[in-house]
Scaffold this active site. Structure first.
Site, PDB file in Angstrom:
ATOM      1  CD  GLN A   1      37.030  -9.611  12.426  1.00 37.26           C
ATOM      2  OE1 GLN A   1      37.913  -9.095  13.102  1.00 37.26           O
ATOM      3  NE2 GLN A   1      36.644  -9.106  11.268  1.00 37.26           N
TER       4      GLN A   1
ATOM      5  CE  LYS B   1      34.410   3.620  18.605  1.00 33.27           C
ATOM      6  NZ  LYS B   1      34.162   2.216  18.948  1.00 33.27           N
TER       7      LYS B   1
ATOM      8  CE1 TYR C   1      38.931   6.711  16.575  1.00 28.95           C
ATOM      9  CE2 TYR C   1      36.649   7.332  16.226  1.00 28.95           C
ATOM     10  CZ  TYR C   1      37.591   6.485  16.775  1.00 28.95           C
ATOM     11  OH  TYR C   1      37.168   5.411  17.508  1.00 28.95           O
TER      12      TYR C   1
ATOM     13  CB  THR D   1      44.555  -1.809  20.442  1.00 27.23           C
ATOM     14  OG1 THR D   1      43.786  -0.851  19.714  1.00 27.23           O
ATOM     15  CG2 THR D   1      44.418  -1.545  21.924  1.00 27.23           C
TER      16      THR D   1
ATOM     17  CB  VAL E   1      29.474  -8.510  14.946  1.00 26.89           C
ATOM     18  CG1 VAL E   1      29.985  -9.054  16.266  1.00 26.89           C
ATOM     19  CG2 VAL E   1      30.382  -7.414  14.392  1.00 26.89           C
TER      20      VAL E   1
HETATM   21  N1  LIG Z   1      42.550   1.628  21.199  1.00 26.92           N
HETATM   22  C1  LIG Z   1      42.019   2.814  21.354  1.00 26.92           C
HETATM   23  O1  LIG Z   1      42.712   3.835  21.346  1.00 26.92           O
HETATM   24  C2  LIG Z   1      40.534   2.962  21.582  1.00 26.92           C
HETATM   25  C3  LIG Z   1      40.038   4.117  22.213  1.00 26.92           C
HETATM   26  C4  LIG Z   1      38.656   4.249  22.400  1.00 26.92           C
HETATM   27  C5  LIG Z   1      37.804   3.243  21.953  1.00 26.92           C
HETATM   28  N2  LIG Z   1      38.314   2.119  21.352  1.00 26.92           N
HETATM   29  C6  LIG Z   1      37.384   1.089  20.916  1.00 26.92           C
HETATM   30  O2  LIG Z   1      37.644  -0.092  21.629  1.00 26.92           O
HETATM   31  C7  LIG Z   1      37.104  -1.191  20.897  1.00 26.92           C
HETATM   32  C8  LIG Z   1      38.156  -2.290  20.831  1.00 26.92           C
HETATM   33  O3  LIG Z   1      39.252  -1.878  20.048  1.00 26.92           O
HETATM   34  P1  LIG Z   1      40.753  -2.148  20.480  1.00 26.92           P
HETATM   35  O4  LIG Z   1      41.427  -0.817  20.498  1.00 26.92           O
HETATM   36  O5  LIG Z   1      40.829  -3.029  21.645  1.00 26.92           O
HETATM   37  O6  LIG Z   1      41.379  -2.867  19.184  1.00 26.92           O
HETATM   38  P2  LIG Z   1      41.421  -4.413  18.789  1.00 26.92           P
HETATM   39  O7  LIG Z   1      41.866  -4.410  17.364  1.00 26.92           O
HETATM   40  O8  LIG Z   1      42.222  -5.176  19.737  1.00 26.92           O
HETATM   41  O9  LIG Z   1      39.895  -4.844  18.896  1.00 26.92           O
HETATM   42  C9  LIG Z   1      38.979  -4.608  17.862  1.00 26.92           C
HETATM   43  C10 LIG Z   1      38.175  -5.873  17.760  1.00 26.92           C
HETATM   44  O10 LIG Z   1      37.115  -5.719  16.815  1.00 26.92           O
HETATM   45  C11 LIG Z   1      36.955  -6.982  16.230  1.00 26.92           C
HETATM   46  N3  LIG Z   1      36.166  -6.894  14.996  1.00 26.92           N
HETATM   47  C12 LIG Z   1      36.288  -6.045  13.951  1.00 26.92           C
HETATM   48  N4  LIG Z   1      35.393  -6.359  12.995  1.00 26.92           N
HETATM   49  C13 LIG Z   1      34.679  -7.432  13.468  1.00 26.92           C
HETATM   50  C14 LIG Z   1      33.637  -8.220  12.956  1.00 26.92           C
HETATM   51  N5  LIG Z   1      33.108  -8.011  11.743  1.00 26.92           N
HETATM   52  N6  LIG Z   1      33.143  -9.239  13.714  1.00 26.92           N
HETATM   53  C15 LIG Z   1      33.660  -9.491  14.947  1.00 26.92           C
HETATM   54  N7  LIG Z   1      34.662  -8.780  15.479  1.00 26.92           N
HETATM   55  C16 LIG Z   1      35.167  -7.761  14.742  1.00 26.92           C
HETATM   56  C17 LIG Z   1      38.385  -7.450  15.976  1.00 26.92           C
HETATM   57  O11 LIG Z   1      38.442  -8.843  15.723  1.00 26.92           O
HETATM   58  C18 LIG Z   1      39.007  -7.068  17.288  1.00 26.92           C
HETATM   59  O12 LIG Z   1      38.879  -8.124  18.206  1.00 26.92           O
HETATM   60  C19 LIG Z   1      36.697  -0.628  19.539  1.00 26.92           C
HETATM   61  O13 LIG Z   1      35.325  -0.344  19.555  1.00 26.92           O
HETATM   62  C20 LIG Z   1      37.483   0.671  19.473  1.00 26.92           C
HETATM   63  O14 LIG Z   1      36.888   1.626  18.602  1.00 26.92           O
HETATM   64  C21 LIG Z   1      39.651   1.955  21.161  1.00 26.92           C
END
Ligand SMILES: NC(=O)c1ccc[n+]([C@@H]2O[C@H](COP(=O)([O-])OP(=O)(O)OC[C@H]3O[C@@H](n4cnc5c(N)ncnc54)[C@H](O)[C@@H]3O)[C@@H](O)[C@H]2O)c1
Length: 259
Positions: A40, A163, A156, A194, A65
């Site tokens: 990012q 979502k 949330y 995370t 993004v």
């Molecule tokens: N961790 C959980 O409990 C969980 C559960 C369900 C869904 N998710 C979803 O999984 C996905 C990944 O999250 P994660 O938990 O691995 O956390 P993470 O923080 O490791 O990943 C989130 C990512 O989003 C990127 N990001 C945010 N804004 C951005 C931008 N403007 N441009 C480019 N990249 C951007 C960050 O750089 C990061 O790499 C997300 O959509 C999150 O909502 C997470």
């Protein structure tokens, strides 16, 4: 031979080795896919480069993004190396931290709502739009959602509507791209510690609750999400599109736990 041998996958959303996108990149690399990763911003570059080295990814590019020009630049850079893209993984979300605890109605703002929709939902179709000329029959797109798309959970908040919109995006994209043989799916992951999850109030309670009540009586790992993602983006899942697959230890089926 791995079941993703010969596939070329763009993975967006690696921030650390605890990111869900890292679990996905590792699983896809293990199954033989060739990867391109993005970061990012400069703060995350070194960490993403380490993961690229571990997964043998030769292409590592900057990508915010929110910026169409950066999305186009990524597709152009990939186009100069690859003739097609077989897989796009979108594992990205953002909402202002102050909106992720307390009362939804009191904390939500117009700006926060717009921003969370833009980064967490629109950006998925924006990637597909820009990559369109490089997608082929057999290409597969994947995003990551959470139960809050369809149920309410404390804290949330504004990410729930984001979502819900993301999952609707999956259905519309699947319907639109399906006639060209391009599949679009979603994994709804259980809570995992995370960077993104750390910003959500009460995360520890949510994990504890899941460990007590999910049918498997435990949380899930980025490796488990990664394996499901690799399957969904491989030809093993050739008949599946428009789907939300829950990788949450079965938590979403529970009305009331016997415990
Ligand atoms: N961790 C959980 O409990 C969980 C559960 C369900 C869904 N998710 C979803 O999984 C996905 C990944 O999250 P994660 O938990 O691995 O956390 P993470 O923080 O490791 O990943 C989130 C990512 O989003 C990127 N990001 C945010 N804004 C951005 C931008 N403007 N441009 C480019 N990249 C951007 C960050 O750089 C990061 O790499 C997300 O959509 C999150 O909502 C997470």
């Amino acid at each position: 031979m791995g079941f993703m041998q010969g596939k070329r996958a763009l993975v967006v959303g690696v921030a650390s080795d605890r990111s869900i996108a890292s679990g996905i990149a590792e699983a896809m690399a293990r199954e033989g896919a060739e990867l391109a990763l993005t970061y990012q911003n400069d703060k995350l570059r070194d960490r993403v480069q380490e993961i690229a080295a571990r997964t043998g990814s030769q292409i590592v590019l900057p990508l915010d993004v929110a910026e169409d020009a950066q999305i186009d630049a990524v597709m152009q850079a990939i186009g100069s190396r690859w003739s097609s893209i077989d897989v796009i993984v979108h594992s990205v979300a953002f909402a202002p931290r102050e909106q992720l605890s307390g009362s939804y109605v009191d904390t939500v703002t117009r700006e926060g709502f717009k921003l969370s929709q833009d980064i967490s939902s629109y950006s998925f179709v924006a990637l597909a739009k820009a990559a369109r000329p490089m997608l082929r029959p057999g290409s597969a797109l994947l995003t990551i959602s959470y139960l809050a798309a369809v149920r309410t959970l404390p804290n949330y908040n504004v990410m729930g509507p984001a979502k819900a919109s993301l999952e609707a995006n999956v259905r519309f994209m699947a319907s639109d791209l399906g006639p060209d043989g391009i599949r679009v799916n979603c994994i709804s992951a259980g809570p995992i510690k995370t960077l993104a999850a750390a910003g959500i109030g009460g995360m520890r309670t949510m994990l504890h609750y899941m460990e007590k009540t999910a049918p498997l009586r435990r949380g899930v790992t980025i490796e488990e999400v990664g394996n499901a993602a690799a399957f969904l983006c491989s030809d093993l899942a050739a008949g599946i599109t428009g789907e939300t697959l829950y990788v949450d230890g079965g938590y979403h089926v529970i009305g009331m736990s016997p415990d």
